[in-house]
Design an enzyme around this catalytic site. Structure first.
Site, PDB file in Angstrom:
ATOM      1  N   ARG A 176      -3.750   6.250  -3.038  1.00  0.00           N
ATOM      2  CA  ARG A 176      -2.426   5.632  -3.109  1.00  0.00           C
ATOM      3  C   ARG A 176      -1.418   6.628  -3.655  1.00  0.00           C
ATOM      4  O   ARG A 176      -1.747   7.461  -4.501  1.00  0.00           O
ATOM      5  CB  ARG A 176      -2.442   4.398  -4.033  1.00  0.00           C
ATOM      6  CG  ARG A 176      -3.349   3.278  -3.587  1.00  0.00           C
ATOM      7  CD  ARG A 176      -2.740   2.419  -2.501  1.00  0.00           C
ATOM      8  NE  ARG A 176      -3.741   1.538  -1.900  1.00  0.00           N
ATOM      9  CZ  ARG A 176      -4.058   0.327  -2.370  1.00  0.00           C
ATOM     10  NH1 ARG A 176      -3.426  -0.158  -3.418  1.00  0.00           N
ATOM     11  NH2 ARG A 176      -4.974  -0.398  -1.773  1.00  0.00           N
TER      12      ARG A 176
ATOM     13  N   GLN B  26     -13.251   1.665  -3.010  1.00  0.00           N
ATOM     14  CA  GLN B  26     -13.261   0.271  -2.581  1.00  0.00           C
ATOM     15  C   GLN B  26     -14.549  -0.005  -1.833  1.00  0.00           C
ATOM     16  O   GLN B  26     -15.175   0.897  -1.297  1.00  0.00           O
ATOM     17  CB  GLN B  26     -12.102   0.009  -1.607  1.00  0.00           C
ATOM     18  CG  GLN B  26     -10.829  -0.453  -2.279  1.00  0.00           C
ATOM     19  CD  GLN B  26      -9.799  -0.949  -1.285  1.00  0.00           C
ATOM     20  OE1 GLN B  26     -10.004  -0.877  -0.075  1.00  0.00           O
ATOM     21  NE2 GLN B  26      -8.710  -1.463  -1.797  1.00  0.00           N
TER      22      GLN B  26
ATOM     23  N   VAL C  28      -5.824 -11.067   7.627  1.00  0.00           N
ATOM     24  CA  VAL C  28      -6.687 -12.248   7.524  1.00  0.00           C
ATOM     25  C   VAL C  28      -5.830 -13.516   7.540  1.00  0.00           C
ATOM     26  O   VAL C  28      -4.661 -13.497   7.190  1.00  0.00           O
ATOM     27  CB  VAL C  28      -7.543 -12.238   6.226  1.00  0.00           C
ATOM     28  CG1 VAL C  28      -8.632 -11.198   6.312  1.00  0.00           C
ATOM     29  CG2 VAL C  28      -6.679 -12.041   4.997  1.00  0.00           C
TER      30      VAL C  28
ATOM     31  N   ALA D  59     -13.651 -11.212   6.065  1.00  0.00           N
ATOM     32  CA  ALA D  59     -13.572  -9.849   5.540  1.00  0.00           C
ATOM     33  C   ALA D  59     -13.186  -9.937   4.074  1.00  0.00           C
ATOM     34  O   ALA D  59     -12.543 -10.891   3.649  1.00  0.00           O
ATOM     35  CB  ALA D  59     -12.528  -9.043   6.308  1.00  0.00           C
TER      36      ALA D  59
ATOM     37  N   TRP E 140       0.843  -1.199   0.000  1.00  0.00           N
ATOM     38  CA  TRP E 140       0.000   0.000   0.000  1.00  0.00           C
ATOM     39  C   TRP E 140       0.878   1.250   0.000  1.00  0.00           C
ATOM     40  O   TRP E 140       1.281   1.726   1.068  1.00  0.00           O
ATOM     41  CB  TRP E 140      -0.897   0.023   1.238  1.00  0.00           C
ATOM     42  CG  TRP E 140      -1.835  -1.133   1.313  1.00  0.00           C
ATOM     43  CD1 TRP E 140      -3.051  -1.236   0.729  1.00  0.00           C
ATOM     44  CD2 TRP E 140      -1.644  -2.355   2.041  1.00  0.00           C
ATOM     45  NE1 TRP E 140      -3.626  -2.451   1.029  1.00  0.00           N
ATOM     46  CE2 TRP E 140      -2.789  -3.152   1.825  1.00  0.00           C
ATOM     47  CE3 TRP E 140      -0.619  -2.869   2.840  1.00  0.00           C
ATOM     48  CZ2 TRP E 140      -2.937  -4.421   2.387  1.00  0.00           C
ATOM     49  CZ3 TRP E 140      -0.767  -4.122   3.390  1.00  0.00           C
ATOM     50  CH2 TRP E 140      -1.915  -4.890   3.165  1.00  0.00           C
TER      51      TRP E 140
ATOM     52  N   HIS F 234      -6.911   1.818   2.009  1.00  0.00           N
ATOM     53  CA  HIS F 234      -7.946   0.809   1.780  1.00  0.00           C
ATOM     54  C   HIS F 234      -9.100   1.098   2.751  1.00  0.00           C
ATOM     55  O   HIS F 234      -8.960   1.939   3.640  1.00  0.00           O
ATOM     56  CB  HIS F 234      -7.414  -0.615   1.938  1.00  0.00           C
ATOM     57  CG  HIS F 234      -6.624  -0.850   3.200  1.00  0.00           C
ATOM     58  ND1 HIS F 234      -6.036  -2.044   3.514  1.00  0.00           N
ATOM     59  CD2 HIS F 234      -6.305  -0.030   4.236  1.00  0.00           C
ATOM     60  CE1 HIS F 234      -5.402  -1.953   4.672  1.00  0.00           C
ATOM     61  NE2 HIS F 234      -5.546  -0.755   5.128  1.00  0.00           N
TER      62      HIS F 234
END
Lengths: 800, 346
Positions: B203, B217, B260, B314, B156, B177
């Site tokens: 970004r 997003q 995650v 998620a 990122w 994000h």
């Protein structure tokens, strides 16, 4: 990470077609971005041996070379300067495809007649074969290359280009990929033997290592190899380095790079003679210290950076790049080989600070295992002996202050089911784990597993990490597909979001086109709408990509004006735009206030060219009509009052008031502002509404009103007033009478037929009572009262 | 008298023949059936006649009146028909002439798709919540298992705000994000949660046909007892079908996001080549559309959810990529340069 399949086959039997292997690797997390075949076009090219070299009878610079291809010999004309009898070369027969050294295009080789001699075929350069850019001479193959063998069979290869995720530094190595491939195809891996012969004095007598900052270096291993001879590395090694995208430099450097690619452990070779005091100190840099790195740049160091130093000075930036002074170049004969483990965070900070990302730093920063250091060291030492003719000192240095033991992880079948939503047989789970080098034991009676994680898997620390391993090796296709079945959580009301979406719909219904513009803006844009800096400062981005996007906007105006101008340049004739978006208002030490705002802009033709209507331009009242529709749909009672605004024309600007509070502004764009944005339409109307303020005011509870049962009576009322009296004033007075149900202004006139300085306003007034049918007399009486009050309060008279 | 009536009948009929307008017909009615007409005269004079003649004449006169009235009605209808036919004949339009233009407003394509996607998830019980564009490092990175100096920060490229704390840190940024809202929402609620978060993200990126410095997003997450990867698969596969069509196939592959575990990437089979391999899908037959996974136990712990009791999933997807795929748009910069020639196509 580029991986040569030939190299990969050293460690694992590739039983699958390349595409299938690539698919399996991709599905398991290492995405194969491209598959490149080296030698795809090498049909008709095979290994030949130069058996004779003669001068061309008619040309001084040309030679006739006879090439033995096994079954036959071919004599060709060549101008290559580097051919010698006995050499093995790649030889292309007529019809083979080669890259033209000048154009870079693939062309079919044709027979040629050069100075009277027919030449059917040619010996090739690396460039012509598409291996590298080298085109100075013919590529010379090793003496052991078998004559007559197709070149593809001898040195063709397939290269997989893999995207390795940051959690898998172990896969930044050929052996790491081999382990993945083995697990995915149920094979074993063959890891090379790393033993070698040790000679001479014990290493402790020759060099000492001290780790002064063990928080940044958990392990430092070193070996010493003397009597090395620097030269090029063997062809096979060069080929593999090239295939993986690294440039061959010398045998010593190539060996360190080769082992890094093979094991994933970066290594560094120092010229032992240049290490003062024969002492290596791993320590933080000092302010005022500097180091010339291998790329010839002087780097200022600081206490945040880890360096490798000798007794007096830094000799390398740990894990990032070596120093120029201790570089291994001819006539170096003794090599101090470093294989260490540095703290990833520090390496990352240093390499980012210096903008020096290297193959080494990108591996260290991801956190490789300290267990790898001695293994890779021994492998590289072995190759130094084998390929550079060195002698290894006895033993290795191994300073390991950061030793940690890893406890086995307990994995329960119940957890697997809770995460994946499916139960797997315990033996199958153990098989999968074992294919990845994870050994497991049944622990207790509950069917729990105790799983030991091999050193190279630094990413596995939790039961859930093991569950991912199981899922990705078994394949996600085996996970069932179910829908959420728990209770649906309570929802909280989101009035601002619904207001915002309603506003969007209403404006679209009014014929406006929605735009979305950047939140970022420039100083120049901010200045255009606020030349005297009357508004507060905007939030600045510390590292903007460009000056165009250096600030966060504090209003939507500039974006909309710019958007209008751009569409005008594109010859759009009717432009009605709106945006609903956030503005960012700084709030000191807190995050900025992000306020949902509506802005609209319109100008140009009221409707498209048409045979039905006159051409007419949009004006103030078109924009006001849009706002009136908006507020009426939102059931907000809005009024408009003249106001000043730095971007809008005086006398043609109104503030929008709801419940006594200003919620927005509407007006014609000031010609000066329009000029700043290169807008040529005239007029252009802009409006702005603060949705958050509106939200707090609008939306009185909707209650049904009975449909009137009694008839209404309409009367017209033509009045003459002073020109500066606001129409809304008269309208408000008329509306204040209880029998008046509706007032519509239907005509405004100023001109010859009324006195100078006056205007005429004509209203249509509807009278209605919810209780009874009105009589003419009642209406006449009320109308008379209205006229009297209008006269009293605004000086209006009936137009005769 | 009877002869007079006969003569009247033939005269009336004779005149009627040549009448072709409603005004002519009205004159005829007055002449023959009006109060001063000969027939009315006859009927009015009946009383003076002797009984025999009265009866005969009366019957004949009444019969004539009924006859004329019926004839009148028929004629009226005929004339109305012919008048309509005449007016239609005269009033024909060139129906190919363009209509009167009305101003046509449209939503931005991003808004349209955003709403569509939100609708799909709302139908599955998700709630829409939005969050701030300007964020703290803590929410954007640290609380999502991406501490300072973590190599995954490279995933990122970040725009940092010009804001420094007293100890020299730069903790304010433009969110890269929508995932920080996982933390913000879970901090403020107890499970179960089922939320989607649409919004702008930013970004540090040079723009070109496939890269933008600002884009949209949609984040989604659900945490409860007994939520599994199978539920994630079910939810997202259903979403893909509703968005891209019932016949679309979807698949998961292993991928990595620090917040995650396990992490996956979802792809759908290419709708241009139906999985055979083409330029759109770079020959693979699959098009990546989003990243997802099971919420990492450390993330749950950080918001004080017990990972031994609660699990969750998620996911996050980029809006513009979907739009580009759906409509065959080849340049992401078209979205926010707001050229009407582009916007008016949606």
């Amino acid at each position: 990470m580029k991986v040569s399949l030939k190299w990969l086959e050293d460690y694992v039997n590739l039983s699958l077609p390349t595409r299938e292997l690539a698919e399996k690797l991709t599905m398991a997390g290492s995405e194969v971005a491209t598959i490149e075949v080296i030698g795809e076009n090498w049909e008709g090219i095979s290994i030949g041996q130069v058996t004779a070299l003669e001068k061309h009878p008619d040309a001084d610079r040309l030679l006739l070379a006879t090439i033995d291809l096994g079954e036959e010999s071919i004599t060709v004309v060549t101008g290559a300067p580097n051919l010698e009898e006995g050499q093995k070369v790649p030889f292309a027969r007529v019809g083979a495809q080669l890259i033209d050294g000048h154009t870079g295009e693939l062309v079919k080789l044709k027979p040629a007649k050069i100075r009277g001699i027919r030449s059917e075929g040619m010996a090739c350069s690396e460039k012509e074969l598409g291996i590298s850019d080298r085109h100075e001479g013919i590529m010379i193959l090793p003496p052991e290359a078998p004559v007559g063998m197709p070149l593809f069979q001898y040195m063709g290869d397939t290269i997989l280009d893999l995207s390795i995720t940051p959690n898998r530094p172990d896969c930044l190595s050929v052996i790491g990929i081999a382990r993945e491939a083995a697990a995915l195809t149920i094979q074993a891996t063959h890891i090379p033997d790393i033993s070698y012969e040790e000679q001479g004095a014990p290493i402790e007598d020759l060099v000492s290592v001290e780790i002064a900052d063990p928080d940044l270096c958990s392990r430092y291993c070193a070996s010493l190899v003397t009597d090395v001879k620097i030269g090029p590395s063997p062809q096979w090694m060069q080929q593999r380095l090239l295939a993986c995208g690294m440039r061959p430099i010398s045998n010593i450097v190539d060996i360190t790079n080769y082992v890094m690619l093979e094991y994933g452990q970066p290594l560094h070779a120092f010229d032992y003679q240049q290490v003062k005091g024969k002492k290596v100190i791993v320590r933080r840099g000092k302010d005022n210290e500097s180091l010339f790195t291998l790329d010839g740049i002087e780097r200022a160091l600081n206490t945040d950076m880890l360096v490798i130093a000798d007794e007096t000075d830094p000799i390398a930036l740990a894990g990032v790049m070596g120093g120029a002074d201790s570089e291994v170049i001819d006539p170096t004969t003794s090599i101090l080989l470093e294989s260490a483990n540095f703290y990833g965070g520090s390496i990352r900070r240093t390499s980012m600070r210096l903008n020096l990302r290297s193959e080494a730093s990108s591996r260290f920063e991801k956190g490789i295992s300290p267990e790898l250091a001695p293994i890779a060291l021994r492998r590289a030492t072995q190759l130094l002996i084998e390929l550079a003719g060195g002698k290894a000192a006895k033993g290795i240095v191994d300073v390991y202050p950061g030793r940690m033991t890893r406890e086995p992880i307990t994995l329960s079948r119940e957890r697997i089911g809770r995460i994946l939503g499916v139960e797997f047989d315990i033996e199958r789970i153990r098989e999968v784990l074992s294919s990845l080098g994870l050994s497991s034991e049944l622990a207790g009676v509950s069917g729990n597993l105790s799983v030991a994680v091999p050193y190279w898997r630094t990413d596995i620390n939790l039961a859930d990490d093991l569950i991912e391993e199981i899922a990705r090796i078994i394949g996600y296709d085996e996970i069932p597909t179910t829908m959420l079945h728990g209770e649906i959580p309570e929802r909280l009301p989101a009035p601002l979001l619904s207001l915002r979406e309603t506003v969007r719909d209403i404006l679209v219904g009014c014929g406006m086109q929605e735009v979305i513009t950047y939140s970022q803006t420039s100083q120049a844009m901010l200045d255009r709408i606020d030349p005297q800096h009357k508004l507060g400062p905007a939030l600045r981005i510390a590292n903007p990509m460009s000056l165009e996007q250096e600030y966060l906007r504090t209003s939507l105006r500039a974006s909309l004006l710019a958007c209008f101008a751009a569409n005008e340049r594109h010859k759009q004739e009717d432009i009605r735009l709106f945006e609903v978006g956030k503005v960012y208002l700084p709030r000191g030490n807190d995050l900025p206030e992000e306020r949902e705002t509506l802005a609209g802009i319109l100008g140009g033709l009221r409707c498209d060219h048409s045979w039905l209507s006159e051409e007419d331009t949009l004006d103030f009242f078109d924009a006001k009509g849009v706002l009136e529709t908006l507020f009426s749909r939102l059931r907000a009672d809005a009024s408009f009052k003249p106001v000043e605004d730095q971007n809008l024309a005086p006398g043609r600007t109104a503030e929008v008031i709801v419940d006594g509070q200003k919620v927005g502004v509407l007006g014609e764009v000031h010609p000066r502002t329009a000029a700043l944005f290169d807008i040529s339409s005239q007029p252009v109307i802009l409006f702005e509404v603060d949705l958050e303020k509106l939200l707090s005011l609008a939306g009185a509870e909707l209650r049904y009103q009975p449909i009137p049962r009694f008839p209404e009576i309409a009367r017209d009322l033509a009045l003459v007033v002073d020109a500066d009296i606001a129409a809304s004033k008269l309208q408000d007075i008329i509306r204040s009478f209880s029998l008046v149900s509706q007032v519509t202004l239907f005509d405004v006139y100023s001109g010859d037929k009324v006195p100078k300085g006056k205007k005429s306003l004509a209203f249509s007034v509807r009278y209605q009572s919810p209780q009874r049918t009105l009589t003419d007399e009642e209406v006449n009486r009320t109308q008379q009262e209205i006229i009297e009050r209008l006269q009293r309060e605004s000086g209006a008279t009936l137009r005769s | 008298m009877i002869a007079k009536l006969d003569e009247l009948r033939s005269r009336a009929l004779g005149e009627l023949d040549s009448i072709d307008t409603s005004s002519g017909l009205e004159a005829w009615r007055i002449r023959y059936l009006g109060r001063k007409s000969a027939l009315t005269e006859v009927l009015r004079g009946l009383a003076t006649l002797p009984l025999e003649e009265k009866r005969a004449t009366g019957a004949a006169a009444n019969e004539l009146r009924t006859f004329l009235e019926k004839t009148l009605t028929l004629k009226e209808e005929a004339i109305r028909e012919s008048e309509i036919a005449r007016s239609i004949e005269q009033g024909q339009l060139d129906v190919t002439l363009p209509g009167r233009p009305s101003a046509l407003g449209r939503l931005h394509p991003t808004t349209k798709l955003l709403r569509h996607i939100c609708d799909i998830f709302m139908a599955m019980g998700f709630e829409v919540i939005e969050g701030p564009d300007v964020e703290w490092d803590y929410y954007n990175f640290e609380a999502l298992n991406i501490p300072q100096d973590h190599p995954a920060r490279d995933m990122w490229d970040t725009l940092w705000m010009d804001f420094e704390t007293e100890d020299g840190r730069q903790p304010m940024l433009l969110r890269t994000h929508t995932s920080p809202m996982q933390i913000r929402v879970m901090e403020s609620r107890r499970p179960p949660v089922r939320v989607i978060v649409p919004g702008k993200v930013y970004r540090y990126e040079a723009t070109d046909a496939t890269h933008e410095a600002m884009f949209y997003q949609i984040e989604g997450f659900a945490v409860d007892k007994n939520i599994t990867l199978a539920d994630l698969k079910g939810t997202l596969f259903e979403f893909a079908k509703r968005l891209f069509g019932e016949e679309r196939k979807a698949r998961f592959r292993c991928d990595y996001f620090p917040f995650v575990e396990p992490g996956v990437e979802m792809a759908i089979d290419c709708f241009l080549c139906n999985g055979a391999g083409c330029q759109l899908c770079s020959g693979s037959g699959w098009i990546e559309i989003l990243g997802a996974g099971m919420v990492h136990p450390d993330v749950l712990r950080r918001v004080d959810y017990d990972p031994d009791v609660y699990t969750g999933f998620a996911f996050g997807l980029g809006l513009e990529r979907m739009l580009m795929l759906k409509y065959g748009i080849d340049d992401i910069r078209l979205f926010y340069s707001n050229d009407l020639r582009f916007l008016r196509q949606f």
